[in-house]
Motif scaffolding. Sequence first.
Motif, PDB file in Angstrom:
ATOM      1  N   GLY A  48      26.610  -4.010  -6.844  1.00 17.20           N
ATOM      2  CA  GLY A  48      27.097  -4.414  -8.153  1.00 17.20           C
ATOM      3  C   GLY A  48      28.510  -4.955  -8.089  1.00 17.20           C
ATOM      4  N   ARG A  49      29.355  -4.295  -7.321  1.00 15.38           N
ATOM      5  CA  ARG A  49      30.744  -4.773  -7.142  1.00 15.38           C
ATOM      6  C   ARG A  49      30.771  -6.122  -6.434  1.00 15.38           C
ATOM      7  NH1 ARG A  49      34.282  -0.106  -6.879  1.00 15.38           N
ATOM      8  NH2 ARG A  49      35.955  -1.457  -6.134  1.00 15.38           N
ATOM      9  N   LEU A  52      29.907  -8.992  -8.725  1.00 14.54           N
ATOM     10  CA  LEU A  52      31.063  -9.368  -9.546  1.00 14.54           C
ATOM     11  C   LEU A  52      32.064 -10.187  -8.732  1.00 14.54           C
ATOM     12  CD1 LEU A  52      31.753  -6.104 -11.592  1.00 14.54           C
ATOM     13  CD2 LEU A  52      30.614  -8.194 -12.354  1.00 14.54           C
ATOM     14  N   TYR A  70      20.553  -4.090  -9.809  1.00 13.66           N
ATOM     15  CA  TYR A  70      21.910  -4.439  -9.376  1.00 13.66           C
ATOM     16  C   TYR A  70      22.714  -5.075 -10.503  1.00 13.66           C
ATOM     17  CZ  TYR A  70      19.696  -3.464  -4.980  1.00 13.66           C
ATOM     18  OH  TYR A  70      19.016  -2.842  -3.974  1.00 13.66           O
ATOM     19  N   ALA A  74      26.259  -3.911 -11.841  1.00 11.11           N
ATOM     20  CA  ALA A  74      27.340  -4.879 -11.998  1.00 11.11           C
ATOM     21  C   ALA A  74      27.910  -4.812 -13.413  1.00 11.11           C
ATOM     22  CB  ALA A  74      26.836  -6.287 -11.694  1.00 11.11           C
ATOM     23  N   ARG A  78      31.671  -3.847 -14.357  1.00 16.19           N
ATOM     24  CA  ARG A  78      32.490  -4.781 -15.122  1.00 16.19           C
ATOM     25  C   ARG A  78      33.346  -4.041 -16.145  1.00 16.19           C
ATOM     26  NH1 ARG A  78      33.418 -10.361 -14.454  1.00 16.19           N
ATOM     27  NH2 ARG A  78      34.246 -11.186 -16.402  1.00 16.19           N
TER      28      ARG A  78
END
Length: 498
Positions: A48-49, A52, A70, A74, A78
């Motif tokens: 997820g990071r 971004l 995912y 994310a 966020r």
Amino acid sequence: MAMARWQGLERARPALFALFLLVALAVRWPAYGEWNYAVDDQYFALVGRRLLAGDLLYVDIWDRKPPLLYLTYAAIARIQPSALAYQLVATVFAALGGYGTARIARLIAPLPAALMAGIAYCVLLTRFGGGNGEAAVFYNPLILATAWSIAASIAQLRRGVLPPRVLLGMFTAGLAIGFKQSAGFEALFFGIATLAILARSGMDWRALAVRAAAMAALGALPLAAIGLAYWWMGHFPQLWQALVLSNFARAYDAGRMTRALALAGLLCLPLLFAVLGYLRGRASRPAPLDFLACWAVAATLAVAIFPGLYLHYALPLLAPLAILGAPFFARPGIGALGFAALLVLNLATSDMFDLPVRARARPAAAALVEQVRQVTPHGRLLVFGMPSYLYAAIGSAPPTILAFPAHFYEGAESGASGIDEVAELRRVLHAEPETVVVQEPLPAAPLNEANVAQVIRYVRRCEAVRRMTIYDHEGEKRMAVHSGCARAAPTSPPAAED
């Protein structure tokens, strides 16, 4: 008076959800803030990071699960990129699962027993590896929405009427598949069961075909949209490899039978109560009873075909088993006693409430992060063995698309990604990571011996090694932090982490 209070509680749906939210908080709080608690969700958080930061799933960072999982991580990152953030969101989804379980159980049992079923779901979720952010924690409520849409519509379906809520339920099943492909087995069952009931109503085959096409289209819509997006970007082959081909390429776990027996043993009590509940329910024959029993069988068969069997693979079974147990929980005396035994046994044996380990876990993980950060000034890190979230914790981009360490060291994963993992690791080591973190021993059998040999050769050149202990839901894990491994200076600065 008591009956009126129960009826009032049943009508107060926000209060019912609040009850399950309190239960979920009560059985999940010990792991809050512990990013290393589980293997899978820390990787979901890392991906997820990375999304971004601009990575494209399956192209820049690889896993076999569908994108909605995912994208959820994310979206959470966020707002707040911390383990506590996704743990709290997962707690809300666990409460939704408990609420959905109770709503369906109410169709075959009185409200008090239905509430017991919902509470049992929340407790069993924690016991079977769903105490953090596993995929099933997020998609089980979607599957429950589909099951409720059909179970609450049995009478209409028997008259040949397909209510709009069933069509919406097929869409929610499609969303569940967008979190994990295995939800497709339950979705397929729901579609077949609905069509079978409609067919028994005497519906014309042409009308039945139209309804089948509509349900299939709604169920396929989420993944079809994802497929079109990847086709438009020119990366459909990578998507197909990850979501479809990689699952067929996985080797069967050598210890699969042992794990299957262990899993069956852990499930014996909820299975027993489900059987007893079904037999008791047959006396009054509530309309959805047989449908719910068939759902439980379909969910069990879906788990049985997995190449490997792990504790969290049982998570999709918990809701249908708890629902079928509700008529048993309604039995005076023995039902409440069985419910209490289920709760006590599963809470007492849950790793979540190994409080001395949970107390040591957070400072131990923080010490590992600090050590790795100190010896990796340029961010050139390779994690060979868990924990994968170390990349995010020190603000470093993974050096490879195969950022989930098991793809490098597990023999059963060899070739499954469609990427030559031996050549890929050779490329990573040629770039000279300055720090290599290795779990001792590596948690796999068989191992990818070629890659293990590559790492052993590389870490012999490292200037220092520090062995540290960390803790996850399985207990103590030993990590070797090899540092001072690079002989060449970095040619470019490491990728920045959002």
